[in-house]
Structures are given as structure tokens and as C-alpha cells.
Motif scaffolding. Structure first.
Motif, PDB file in Angstrom:
ATOM      1  N   VAL A  81     -36.129 -31.163 129.708  1.00 55.01           N
ATOM      2  CA  VAL A  81     -37.229 -31.016 128.751  1.00 55.01           C
ATOM      3  C   VAL A  81     -38.349 -31.912 129.252  1.00 55.01           C
ATOM      4  O   VAL A  81     -38.128 -33.098 129.519  1.00 55.01           O
ATOM      5  N   ASN A  82     -39.550 -31.346 129.387  1.00 56.80           N
ATOM      6  CA  ASN A  82     -40.645 -32.171 129.894  1.00 56.80           C
ATOM      7  C   ASN A  82     -41.061 -33.205 128.850  1.00 56.80           C
ATOM      8  O   ASN A  82     -40.817 -33.049 127.660  1.00 56.80           O
ATOM      9  N   GLU A  83     -41.674 -34.254 129.339  1.00 60.09           N
ATOM     10  CA  GLU A  83     -42.009 -35.402 128.488  1.00 60.09           C
ATOM     11  C   GLU A  83     -42.881 -35.021 127.301  1.00 60.09           C
ATOM     12  O   GLU A  83     -42.707 -35.516 126.201  1.00 60.09           O
ATOM     13  N   GLY A  84     -43.801 -34.095 127.502  1.00 62.91           N
ATOM     14  CA  GLY A  84     -44.693 -33.680 126.420  1.00 62.91           C
ATOM     15  C   GLY A  84     -43.995 -32.928 125.306  1.00 62.91           C
ATOM     16  O   GLY A  84     -44.445 -32.915 124.172  1.00 62.91           O
ATOM     17  N   SER A  85     -42.880 -32.288 125.614  1.00 59.85           N
ATOM     18  CA  SER A  85     -42.147 -31.505 124.613  1.00 59.85           C
ATOM     19  C   SER A  85     -41.028 -32.282 123.942  1.00 59.85           C
ATOM     20  O   SER A  85     -40.470 -31.818 122.954  1.00 59.85           O
ATOM     21  N   SER A  86     -40.689 -33.449 124.449  1.00 59.14           N
ATOM     22  CA  SER A  86     -39.532 -34.176 123.920  1.00 59.14           C
ATOM     23  C   SER A  86     -39.694 -34.539 122.449  1.00 59.14           C
ATOM     24  O   SER A  86     -38.743 -34.399 121.670  1.00 59.14           O
ATOM     25  N   SER A  87     -40.865 -34.986 122.035  1.00 56.54           N
ATOM     26  CA  SER A  87     -41.041 -35.352 120.624  1.00 56.54           C
ATOM     27  C   SER A  87     -41.012 -34.119 119.737  1.00 56.54           C
ATOM     28  O   SER A  87     -40.535 -34.170 118.602  1.00 56.54           O
TER      29      SER A  87
END
Length: 191
Positions: A127-133
């Protein structure tokens, strides 16, 4: 109001504080005072259940059912009353058996999130960092009784992980009603 206790699981995460920050950002998608606070419980190292090979890479993976059981035991042993959310960068896999008219077969599925009223686990594997939250917010939505639906697009629609269509408030009217009213109150929103 409910709290969230964060537990990081195995893996080579950059920083446990970064994992707590992801949960803080995720809780920001919800109306204010949905959760009282977010606390870091600690890091646990569990042995992986098996290896997963994708392309040329090999990763240690967890069986979903076993990992959830371990998190439940941790919650019970610490006598927590809040949601215990485990976060890992490792893959988490669910195994299903089925009969295909001639043989029994086994299928493996990558699981990114599972959250109920008491425990949850989120796998940030691939999961890319921008989508993790947003992935964590999706799981937190399940904790608050929200379910998947496609129309209108809202935070509980899983395709938002790869889309930029998230609106400012991020929830449809029905989900906002569930989040802002006490869960025992009747909601007058259309379903």
C-alpha cells in the motif's frame, strides 16, 4: 467516547511513531470527537506463519485468523476496553477451502484490513504511503458500524485507495448520520 490503542506488529516499519501518525491522520477523516484519543501500546514480534513469493521477492506472511486471535489475547491480557488496532507492513492472508465439483481446493486472499468493535488489524503490505491513512480510516469505519457501498462514493468504498475522488467530508449522508448520532438512536437518513 471510545479510544484507539495502536499495536505495531513485526516487520521492518520505519518508525512506530509513524504508524501512530497514520492512525491519527485516519481518525481525522471522521467527525470530531468520534474517538477520544489514540494511544501507542507497543510493538510485538510474532513469527510469520509462512512465506509468500511475489515476483522475485519473498515475504514472511501472517494467517489472518491466527493474527486476529493473537491480537484478541493481547487485548484481553492488557484488560483494554478500547479498540486494539494492530498495524503491520507484512502481508496478511486468509485461506479458504472450496469444492469445485471434483476436488477440494484451497485459495489464498490478501487481506488489507479487518476491524470489529474490539480488535482490528491493518496490513500496509504493498500500500503506498499516501493511501495508508485511508486504508486505516476504512477499517475504523467498520469499527463505527459503517459498511461497504458504491453509490454515492464515500470512504467505505475500497476503490478510494487508488482514486482521488475523496470529497472533503468523505462520507455519504447515511454514514455521517451513523457517525454523529449515538449508535442506539434511530437515524432518519435514507438508506
Amino acid at each position: 467516547m471510545q479510544s484507539i490503542s495502536v499495536l505495531t506488529i513485526s516487520g521492518e516499519q520505519e518508525n512506530d511513531k509513524d504508524m501512530v501518525k497514520i492512525v491519527e491522520v485516519a481518525s481525522g477523516y471522521f467527525p470530531t470527537q468520534t474517538w477520544e484519543d489514540i494511544g501507542y501500546v507497543g510493538k510485538l514480534s510474532f513469527e510469520h506463519d509462512f512465506k509468500v513469493v511475489t515476483g522475485r521477492e519473498s515475504y514472511g506472511a501472517f494467517l489472518f485468523q491466527k493474527l486476529i486471535s493473537k491480537i484478541r489475547r493481547v487485548r484481553d491480557s492488557k484488560k483494554l476496553t478500547s479498540l486494539l488496532l494492530g498495524i503491520t507492513a507484512d502481508p496478511m492472508v486468509a485461506m479458504y477451502h472450496f469444492f469445485d465439483r471434483t476436488n477440494f481446493k484451497r485459495a489464498l486472499y490478501l487481506v488489507h484490513d479487518y476491524v470489529d468493535e474490539k480488535v482490528g488489524v491493518v496490513s500496509l503490505f504493498q500500500v503506498n504511503e499516501g493511501s495508508s491513512s485511508r486504508l486505516v480510516a476504512h477499517g475504523l469505519g467498520h469499527n463505527r458500524g459503517l459498511c461497504h457501498h458504491v453509490e454515492p462514493i464515500d470512504l467505505m468504498y475500497s476503490e478510494l485507495l487508488s482514486s482521488s475522488t475523496l470529497q472533503v467530508d468523505g462520507f455519504c449522508e447515511v454514514c455521517l448520520c451513523k457517525l454523529t448520532k449515538d449508535r442506539t438512536d434511530a437515524c432518519n437518513c435514507r438508506q
